[in-house]
Structure formats: C-alpha cells, structure tokens
Design a protein around this motif. Sequence first.
Motif, PDB file in Angstrom:
ATOM      1  N   ARG A   1       0.827  -1.201   0.000  1.00  0.00           N
ATOM      2  CA  ARG A   1       0.000   0.000   0.000  1.00  0.00           C
ATOM      3  C   ARG A   1       0.865   1.255   0.000  1.00  0.00           C
ATOM      4  O   ARG A   1       2.033   1.238   0.413  1.00  0.00           O
ATOM      5  CB  ARG A   1      -0.924   0.030   1.215  1.00  0.00           C
ATOM      6  N   ALA A   2       0.278   2.360  -0.421  1.00  0.00           N
ATOM      7  CA  ALA A   2       1.017   3.626  -0.468  1.00  0.00           C
ATOM      8  C   ALA A   2       1.551   4.030   0.899  1.00  0.00           C
ATOM      9  O   ALA A   2       2.640   4.590   1.011  1.00  0.00           O
ATOM     10  CB  ALA A   2       0.111   4.726  -1.031  1.00  0.00           C
ATOM     11  N   ASP A   3       0.780   3.721   1.973  1.00  0.00           N
ATOM     12  CA  ASP A   3       1.209   4.144   3.305  1.00  0.00           C
ATOM     13  C   ASP A   3       2.255   3.228   3.929  1.00  0.00           C
ATOM     14  O   ASP A   3       2.723   3.468   5.033  1.00  0.00           O
ATOM     15  CB  ASP A   3       0.001   4.264   4.243  1.00  0.00           C
ATOM     16  N   GLN A   4       2.665   2.170   3.202  1.00  0.00           N
ATOM     17  CA  GLN A   4       3.673   1.261   3.737  1.00  0.00           C
ATOM     18  C   GLN A   4       5.093   1.683   3.374  1.00  0.00           C
ATOM     19  O   GLN A   4       6.052   1.144   3.923  1.00  0.00           O
ATOM     20  CB  GLN A   4       3.432  -0.174   3.238  1.00  0.00           C
ATOM     21  N   LEU A   5       5.224   2.608   2.442  1.00  0.00           N
ATOM     22  CA  LEU A   5       6.537   3.026   1.964  1.00  0.00           C
ATOM     23  C   LEU A   5       6.637   4.552   1.973  1.00  0.00           C
ATOM     24  O   LEU A   5       5.665   5.235   1.635  1.00  0.00           O
ATOM     25  CB  LEU A   5       6.769   2.507   0.546  1.00  0.00           C
ATOM     26  N   PRO A   6       7.803   5.089   2.328  1.00  0.00           N
ATOM     27  CA  PRO A   6       7.973   6.550   2.322  1.00  0.00           C
ATOM     28  C   PRO A   6       7.693   7.165   0.951  1.00  0.00           C
ATOM     29  O   PRO A   6       7.139   8.256   0.853  1.00  0.00           O
ATOM     30  CB  PRO A   6       9.445   6.734   2.722  1.00  0.00           C
ATOM     31  N   ILE A   7       8.116   6.456  -0.109  1.00  0.00           N
ATOM     32  CA  ILE A   7       7.811   6.884  -1.476  1.00  0.00           C
ATOM     33  C   ILE A   7       6.847   5.852  -2.056  1.00  0.00           C
ATOM     34  O   ILE A   7       7.250   4.732  -2.396  1.00  0.00           O
ATOM     35  CB  ILE A   7       9.084   6.955  -2.345  1.00  0.00           C
ATOM     36  N   PRO A   8       5.560   6.172  -2.134  1.00  0.00           N
ATOM     37  CA  PRO A   8       4.580   5.186  -2.602  1.00  0.00           C
ATOM     38  C   PRO A   8       4.955   4.632  -3.974  1.00  0.00           C
ATOM     39  O   PRO A   8       5.393   5.360  -4.867  1.00  0.00           O
ATOM     40  CB  PRO A   8       3.271   5.996  -2.669  1.00  0.00           C
ATOM     41  N   GLN A   9       4.789   3.318  -4.116  1.00  0.00           N
ATOM     42  CA  GLN A   9       5.095   2.651  -5.377  1.00  0.00           C
ATOM     43  C   GLN A   9       3.791   2.169  -6.014  1.00  0.00           C
ATOM     44  O   GLN A   9       3.268   1.116  -5.675  1.00  0.00           O
ATOM     45  CB  GLN A   9       6.051   1.483  -5.135  1.00  0.00           C
ATOM     46  N   ILE A  10       3.283   2.968  -6.930  1.00  0.00           N
ATOM     47  CA  ILE A  10       2.047   2.626  -7.625  1.00  0.00           C
ATOM     48  C   ILE A  10       2.421   2.008  -8.969  1.00  0.00           C
ATOM     49  O   ILE A  10       3.049   2.644  -9.808  1.00  0.00           O
ATOM     50  CB  ILE A  10       1.177   3.879  -7.856  1.00  0.00           C
ATOM     51  N   ASP A  11       2.077   0.750  -9.160  1.00  0.00           N
ATOM     52  CA  ASP A  11       2.425   0.011 -10.378  1.00  0.00           C
ATOM     53  C   ASP A  11       3.911   0.133 -10.701  1.00  0.00           C
ATOM     54  O   ASP A  11       4.307   0.623 -11.777  1.00  0.00           O
ATOM     55  CB  ASP A  11       1.595   0.515 -11.565  1.00  0.00           C
ATOM     56  N   PRO A  12       4.790  -0.309  -9.814  1.00  0.00           N
ATOM     57  CA  PRO A  12       6.225  -0.233 -10.076  1.00  0.00           C
ATOM     58  C   PRO A  12       6.606  -1.063 -11.302  1.00  0.00           C
ATOM     59  O   PRO A  12       5.993  -2.114 -11.555  1.00  0.00           O
ATOM     60  CB  PRO A  12       6.856  -0.809  -8.797  1.00  0.00           C
ATOM     61  N   PRO A  13       7.585  -0.633 -12.087  1.00  0.00           N
ATOM     62  CA  PRO A  13       7.925  -1.337 -13.336  1.00  0.00           C
ATOM     63  C   PRO A  13       8.468  -2.743 -13.135  1.00  0.00           C
ATOM     64  O   PRO A  13       8.459  -3.543 -14.078  1.00  0.00           O
ATOM     65  CB  PRO A  13       8.973  -0.417 -13.982  1.00  0.00           C
ATOM     66  N   ILE A  14       8.926  -3.086 -11.946  1.00  0.00           N
ATOM     67  CA  ILE A  14       9.418  -4.427 -11.667  1.00  0.00           C
ATOM     68  C   ILE A  14       8.269  -5.423 -11.468  1.00  0.00           C
ATOM     69  O   ILE A  14       8.463  -6.630 -11.506  1.00  0.00           O
ATOM     70  CB  ILE A  14      10.326  -4.432 -10.405  1.00  0.00           C
ATOM     71  N   GLN A  15       7.057  -4.926 -11.312  1.00  0.00           N
ATOM     72  CA  GLN A  15       5.920  -5.799 -10.967  1.00  0.00           C
ATOM     73  C   GLN A  15       5.217  -6.299 -12.218  1.00  0.00           C
ATOM     74  O   GLN A  15       4.818  -5.501 -13.071  1.00  0.00           O
ATOM     75  CB  GLN A  15       4.932  -5.048 -10.083  1.00  0.00           C
ATOM     76  N   PRO A  16       5.015  -7.623 -12.348  1.00  0.00           N
ATOM     77  CA  PRO A  16       4.296  -8.157 -13.508  1.00  0.00           C
ATOM     78  C   PRO A  16       2.840  -7.697 -13.523  1.00  0.00           C
ATOM     79  O   PRO A  16       2.280  -7.294 -12.494  1.00  0.00           O
ATOM     80  CB  PRO A  16       4.382  -9.676 -13.305  1.00  0.00           C
ATOM     81  N   GLU A  17       2.236  -7.769 -14.702  1.00  0.00           N
ATOM     82  CA  GLU A  17       0.817  -7.473 -14.835  1.00  0.00           C
ATOM     83  C   GLU A  17       0.012  -8.404 -13.938  1.00  0.00           C
ATOM     84  O   GLU A  17       0.406  -9.548 -13.683  1.00  0.00           O
ATOM     85  CB  GLU A  17       0.393  -7.626 -16.289  1.00  0.00           C
ATOM     86  N   GLY A  18      -1.129  -7.915 -13.455  1.00  0.00           N
ATOM     87  CA  GLY A  18      -1.908  -8.643 -12.460  1.00  0.00           C
ATOM     88  C   GLY A  18      -2.271 -10.067 -12.831  1.00  0.00           C
ATOM     89  O   GLY A  18      -2.288 -10.962 -11.969  1.00  0.00           O
ATOM     90  N   TYR A  19      -2.557 -10.337 -14.108  1.00  0.00           N
ATOM     91  CA  TYR A  19      -2.981 -11.683 -14.509  1.00  0.00           C
ATOM     92  C   TYR A  19      -1.926 -12.729 -14.180  1.00  0.00           C
ATOM     93  O   TYR A  19      -2.242 -13.903 -13.965  1.00  0.00           O
ATOM     94  CB  TYR A  19      -3.279 -11.716 -16.011  1.00  0.00           C
ATOM     95  N   ALA A  20      -0.643 -12.315 -14.152  1.00  0.00           N
ATOM     96  CA  ALA A  20       0.442 -13.283 -13.958  1.00  0.00           C
ATOM     97  C   ALA A  20       0.354 -13.971 -12.598  1.00  0.00           C
ATOM     98  O   ALA A  20       0.807 -15.110 -12.442  1.00  0.00           O
ATOM     99  CB  ALA A  20       1.794 -12.584 -14.105  1.00  0.00           C
ATOM    100  N   PHE A  21      -0.257 -13.288 -11.630  1.00  0.00           N
ATOM    101  CA  PHE A  21      -0.339 -13.848 -10.284  1.00  0.00           C
ATOM    102  C   PHE A  21      -1.345 -14.998 -10.199  1.00  0.00           C
ATOM    103  O   PHE A  21      -1.405 -15.686  -9.183  1.00  0.00           O
ATOM    104  CB  PHE A  21      -0.695 -12.747  -9.277  1.00  0.00           C
ATOM    105  N   ALA A  22      -2.115 -15.207 -11.264  1.00  0.00           N
ATOM    106  CA  ALA A  22      -3.040 -16.344 -11.295  1.00  0.00           C
ATOM    107  C   ALA A  22      -2.298 -17.670 -11.229  1.00  0.00           C
ATOM    108  O   ALA A  22      -2.905 -18.706 -10.935  1.00  0.00           O
ATOM    109  CB  ALA A  22      -3.896 -16.289 -12.564  1.00  0.00           C
ATOM    110  N   ILE A  23      -0.993 -17.648 -11.455  1.00  0.00           N
ATOM    111  CA  ILE A  23      -0.208 -18.879 -11.378  1.00  0.00           C
ATOM    112  C   ILE A  23      -0.263 -19.496  -9.982  1.00  0.00           C
ATOM    113  O   ILE A  23      -0.010 -20.684  -9.804  1.00  0.00           O
ATOM    114  CB  ILE A  23       1.257 -18.621 -11.796  1.00  0.00           C
TER     115      ILE A  23
END
Length: 239
Positions: A30-52
């Motif tokens: 969440r945004a409040d968990q990090l000093p600099i909020p990470q919204i859709d960081p480029p290292i994160q795969p698209e959401g569908y990938a987590f269906a694995i």
Amino acid sequence: MKQIYAALTLLFTASFVLSPALTSPFTGFRADQLPIPQIDPPIQPEGYAFAIWGLIYAWLVASAVYGMVKRLRDAAWDWARKPLILSLAVGTPWLAIANASAIWATILIFVMAITAVAALLRAPDTDYWAFKAPVAIYAGWLTAASFVSLGTTAAGYDVLTDATGWAYIGIIGALAVSSTVLLRRPAAPYGLTVIWALIGIIVANGTGAWIVSALAGTGIVILLTLIAATRANGRSAPS
C-alpha cells in the motif's frame, strides 16, 4: 517417526494454501507502507500473472497428498522435504506480514525462495511430475517474486536508485539466480515459471518503459536457451 517429514509437508502445505482465506487480500504494498509510494512499479508483472498461484497451490497439495500415500518413508523425498517444510512454514503468515511491513515481507520472501530452491536442488528425478515439477514452479515464482519485493521496497525507501533502476536490478538479479539454478539442477518448469513472470513485466510496461521490457525479453531468450541446452544434453528429462 520416519513419516514425520511427509506429515509436516502435508500440514504446512495445507496451512500455506489456506492462509489467504484468513487474512486481507494482498495486491502489492500500500502507499502508506513506503515513504515513497510505489504505484504500479515497473518491476511488478501485470496482475494476470499472479493467477499462477492457483496452479502452484493445487499442485503442491496434490504432491503432498501423493507423498503421504506413496512416499511416506522415502529418504530421497525427505531430503528435499526438509527445506520445503521451512519455506511453507515461513510462507503461511507471509500475507499477513506483507500487509503490515514491506521490509519484513521482503526479508521473508527471500527466506521462502532460498529454501524452495534448496528443495528443488535436492528433489529426486524420480516422481518428476509428483514432486520435482510442483516444487520447481513454486521455487521459480518465488525467485521472481523475491526480486519484485526487493525492487519495490528499495525504491520505496529511495535506496541507491529509483523504481526504474530497481526494475533493471531486479530483472538482472532474478535472471542471475535462475540461470545458476538451471545450470546446477535443470528443471524446465522452474525456468518457464520465471519466464512467465518476465512476460508479465513486459505486458505491464509495454513500450512505455521499453528498456525494462527489452531487458525482460533478453532474460526470456537466455532462459529459453538454457532450458533447451540442458534438455538437449539429456540432463533434465522427466523420469
């Protein structure tokens, strides 16, 4: 007592698989968990990938049940079960921890990944689809996910570089680890799972962050080459 490892594997597989039902959903820090909020960081795969995770959960359960029925006192299975049990035990509370602390979640997902890879390295070549393959996809996804967590958390605390820089570091780190694992213990499902994560990164970034996508694409080519080379050498044929 010789059946203790099979029983513990089944117990912690069950607790690991059931844990999402007992905590709040986790879709990223969440945004409040990090000093600099990470919204859709480029290292994160698209959401569908987590269906694995659906495949991982189902296959780990099937493997644990098979192990209880058919490999209750198998020494080769037990050798690999020991680090797998530790990984699943740490993974059981991971979602709750991730909802509370990005730093601790990152530390613990590396513990999960290291122990899962250790289980893969120890997995016997017999019962390939019943044990080695499910452990391989579990370890493969954790390899990728640990660097996603590291990149997101480090960027959120402004360590060394920004989110894009950490995407480069994370992809290279995941590629270095997965390549080393494949060279030591060839397992196509492991490499293909990391590739699945890299494809998700490409889909998430597209041409907007084309260098990130290109780096992920390069990683896919490298891993496919390693998978093909080890299989051609006859080192990873399922038995």
